[in-house]
Write a protein that holds these residues in place. Structure first.
Motif, PDB file in Angstrom:
ATOM      1  N   GLN A 165      -3.733   0.997  -0.869  1.00  0.00           N
ATOM      2  CA  GLN A 165      -3.874   0.332  -1.365  1.00  0.00           C
ATOM      3  C   GLN A 165      -3.903  -0.816   0.344  1.00  0.00           C
ATOM      4  O   GLN A 165      -4.631  -1.336   0.863  1.00  0.00           O
ATOM      5  N   LEU A 166      -2.612  -0.504   1.031  1.00  0.00           N
ATOM      6  CA  LEU A 166      -3.122  -1.684   2.933  1.00  0.00           C
ATOM      7  C   LEU A 166      -3.989  -0.314   3.779  1.00  0.00           C
ATOM      8  O   LEU A 166      -4.586  -1.467   3.986  1.00  0.00           O
ATOM      9  N   SER A 169      -7.256  -2.300   2.477  1.00  0.00           N
ATOM     10  CA  SER A 169      -7.053  -3.520   2.716  1.00  0.00           C
ATOM     11  C   SER A 169      -7.353  -3.825   3.819  1.00  0.00           C
ATOM     12  O   SER A 169      -8.168  -4.971   4.860  1.00  0.00           O
TER      13      SER A 169
END
Length: 241
Positions: A165-166, A169
């Motif tokens: 997820q990081l 992003s």
């Protein structure tokens, strides 16, 4: 990452141990409370930086999170040896840094779910720990280790998802709200399980005089549960908006 490492170490030590610290959790609780108060102070400081000099927050956040990770392993090693005099200032500093790195999430929470959402998240953690104590303390050996292994594997899988997820992003690909709700919900369930496991594992891992090592483990469980409850509330609020 630090919480996963701590959880794995605790399970590995507990598997070959009988009950070695029947009073370790009781001895640890005041230090868990003290750590949480320092975390609140660190968050307050971080919020002050965001409001007065927002351009400084991200650079200081990066420095703080690197220092926090390094300090975790140092504090864990010192506390596990029962060197409580040296461990207390390390854990105090770790709690302050942890609070500072939480400031960004709390800032977002204040603008979405408000102070009441933060109170609900903190209160939910407290209620969870009160409920987890009798459950975890009365688990059989078989059930306790089975639950511990399940939660351990779940937290590792969750960590992989959060890293992905990081990374996404960084490329401008953000998690859809429905998926953020799912991830946060799974995180809440896993760390509720971790709270129960703490009351089973820690007395089999640490002696009564190693209460600071136990306090660090419980602190990590509480903070991670708080984070995921807060993320879940924020995600629900955005979906309704």
């Amino acid at each position: 990452m630090s919480s996963t490492s701590n959880f794995q170490d605790a399970i590995r030590q507990a598997q070959s141990s009988a009950l070695v610290g029947p009073n370790v959790i009781r001895n640890a609780l005041p230090f868990v409370g003290g750590g949480l108060l320092l975390t609140a102070v660190g968050s307050w400081g971080g919020l002050g930086v965001i409001s007065t000099a927002p351009q400084l927050f991200m650079p200081t956040f990066i420095v703080a999170i690197i220092a926090e990770i390094a300090l975790f392993f140092i504090a864990q090693g010192v506390a596990a040896k029962g060197n409580n005099g040296a461990a207390v200032p390390l854990l105090a500093t770790y709690s302050l840094l942890s609070g500072y790195t939480l400031a960004g999430l709390i800032y977002v929470a204040l603008s979405t779910v408000g102070i009441m959402g933060i109170v609900i998240a903190a209160g939910g953690c407290g209620i969870t720990f009160m409920a987890a104590s009798p459950i975890g303390s009365n688990l059989s050996e078989r059930d306790g280790f089975a639950l511990a292994k399940t939660v351990q594997l779940g937290i590792i899988a969750l960590l992989v998802v959060l890293v992905a997820q990081l990374l996404f992003s960084f490329f401008g690909v953000f998690t859809p709200t429905f998926l953020e709700i799912a991830i946060s919900g799974v995180g809440v369930v896993l760390f509720v399980g971790a709270a129960v496991v703490d009351f089973f594992i820690l007395p089999r891992t640490y002696r009564d005089d190693q209460y600071l090592a136990a306090a660090l483990s419980m602190y990590l469980t509480y903070i991670n549960l708080f984070i995921f409850i807060l993320r879940l509330l924020i995600a629900f609020n955005r979906r309704q908006g």
